[in-house]
Design a protein around this motif. Structure first.
Motif, PDB file in Angstrom:
ATOM      1  N   PRO A 153       0.351   1.258   7.969  1.00 55.32           N
ATOM      2  CA  PRO A 153      -0.405   1.778   9.176  1.00 55.32           C
ATOM      3  C   PRO A 153      -0.270   0.743  10.175  1.00 55.32           C
ATOM      4  O   PRO A 153      -0.081  -0.513  10.140  1.00 55.32           O
ATOM      5  N   GLY A 154      -0.245   1.596  11.463  1.00 52.86           N
ATOM      6  CA  GLY A 154       0.135   0.611  12.694  1.00 52.86           C
ATOM      7  C   GLY A 154       1.466  -0.158  13.119  1.00 52.86           C
ATOM      8  O   GLY A 154       1.766  -0.075  14.161  1.00 52.86           O
ATOM      9  N   ARG A 155       2.375   0.531  12.151  1.00 51.07           N
ATOM     10  CA  ARG A 155       4.060  -0.106  12.142  1.00 51.07           C
ATOM     11  C   ARG A 155       4.455   1.409  13.206  1.00 51.07           C
ATOM     12  O   ARG A 155       4.095   2.590  13.252  1.00 51.07           O
ATOM     13  N   ILE A 156       5.548   0.875  13.909  1.00 50.66           N
ATOM     14  CA  ILE A 156       6.136   1.977  14.704  1.00 50.66           C
ATOM     15  C   ILE A 156       7.433   2.604  14.002  1.00 50.66           C
ATOM     16  O   ILE A 156       8.154   2.330  13.067  1.00 50.66           O
ATOM     17  N   LEU A 157       7.229   3.966  14.189  1.00 49.80           N
ATOM     18  CA  LEU A 157       8.114   4.903  13.551  1.00 49.80           C
ATOM     19  C   LEU A 157       8.834   5.545  14.585  1.00 49.80           C
ATOM     20  O   LEU A 157       8.643   5.827  15.692  1.00 49.80           O
ATOM     21  N   ASP A 211      -1.435  -1.724  20.976  1.00 48.95           N
ATOM     22  CA  ASP A 211      -1.568  -0.912  19.749  1.00 48.95           C
ATOM     23  C   ASP A 211      -0.418   0.458  19.988  1.00 48.95           C
ATOM     24  O   ASP A 211      -0.066   0.840  19.129  1.00 48.95           O
ATOM     25  N   GLN A 212       0.164   0.407  21.543  1.00 52.55           N
ATOM     26  CA  GLN A 212       1.054   1.459  21.762  1.00 52.55           C
ATOM     27  C   GLN A 212       2.173   0.671  22.378  1.00 52.55           C
ATOM     28  O   GLN A 212       3.297   1.425  22.824  1.00 52.55           O
ATOM     29  N   VAL A 231       3.270   5.767  16.615  1.00 53.73           N
ATOM     30  CA  VAL A 231       2.757   4.558  15.716  1.00 53.73           C
ATOM     31  C   VAL A 231       2.009   5.106  14.462  1.00 53.73           C
ATOM     32  O   VAL A 231       1.254   6.322  14.712  1.00 53.73           O
ATOM     33  N   ALA A 232       2.288   4.649  13.455  1.00 54.44           N
ATOM     34  CA  ALA A 232       1.764   5.223  12.094  1.00 54.44           C
ATOM     35  C   ALA A 232       0.362   5.131  11.974  1.00 54.44           C
ATOM     36  O   ALA A 232      -0.159   4.151  12.339  1.00 54.44           O
TER      37      ALA A 232
END
Length: 235
Positions: A203-207, A171-172, A195-196
């Motif tokens: 949620p969980g997407r990469i910003l 998740d990272q 990580v959002a």
């Protein structure tokens, strides 16, 4: 290769009596109605499939050279829609089901918000199963507007990794192409990755947070390229 695999009666997908190893029987060859081009296509397809299944093509970015396709459970159950490969190609679900009959299967599970079920590692390099999870979620480079597919990406640590305390948790991690990976860092002059959170629209997407000299407000950005269903939400 064509002399062997593209002659009449050999590797004919429409004839159960067609052969590969032995010489085809005369009646099998005579009823082969494929054109020369069709026979060459079928022969080449068979050779390439055998090469992929051989296990002798080595590895690419930590995974065996093979086809990786992702889809939803609903698409699989309905046998409709398209799966996306690690190289960014679209495959009809019916073709994926046919290919999966002689393939190694993996299952990546996500929660209701689309975030991958936790899978952590203490090693620096992302493991193969973690890369598959990122393939399923990111589908390609996460840098805003980048079009490069998963097969052209590295696994980037959103949380800076250090030998003493660092972890390689799924998740990272984020898929990032070689060009944009060089832009990522923790300084104000770098693009930062986060990580959002659960309250974010995705949620969980990469910003990606731009450096101040590009955007003084440092507003986080997201890549929608590989998620066309999100195009309707864009301002």
């Amino acid at each position: 290769m064509f002399a062997k695999y593209a002659k009449p009666g050999v590797a004919n997908p429409h004839d159960t009596d067609s052969t590969v190893d032995a010489e085809p029987a005369d009646e099998v060859a005579k009823r082969d109605e494929r054109s020369v081009g069709q026979r060459q296509h079928d022969g080449l397809k068979m050779v390439l499939r055998d090469a992929l299944a051989s296990g002798t093509l080595g590895q690419h970015r930590g995974l065996p050279v093979t086809v990786v396709a992702t889809m939803t459970v609903k698409e699989l159950e309905d046998a409709t829609g398209q799966a996306i490969t690690g190289g960014g190609s679209l495959l009809p679900i019916r073709d994926v089901v046919r290919m999966a009959a002689h393939a190694h299967h993996y299952l990546a599970l996500f929660d209701d918000d689309g975030r991958p079920i936790y899978l952590g590692r203490s090693k620096r390099i992302a493991q193969g199963d973690q890369r598959l999870v990122r393939y399923a979620q990111d589908k390609g480079c996460t840098f805003p507007a980048c079009w490069r597919p998963s097969s052209m990406c590295q696994c980037h640590h959103c949380r800076e990794w250090v030998a003493e305390l660092g972890r390689t948790d799924v998740d990272q991690l984020a898929l990032v192409c070689d060009s944009h990976h060089r832009l990522a860092g923790v300084k104000d002059t770098d693009w930062n990755t986060i990580v959002a959170g659960p309250d974010h629209k995705y949620p969980g997407r990469i910003l990606w947070v731009p450096p101040k000299h590009i955007d003084p407000t440092r507003k986080p950005r997201i890549n929608h390229y590989f998620h066309p269903h999100e195009y309707w939400d864009l301002d």
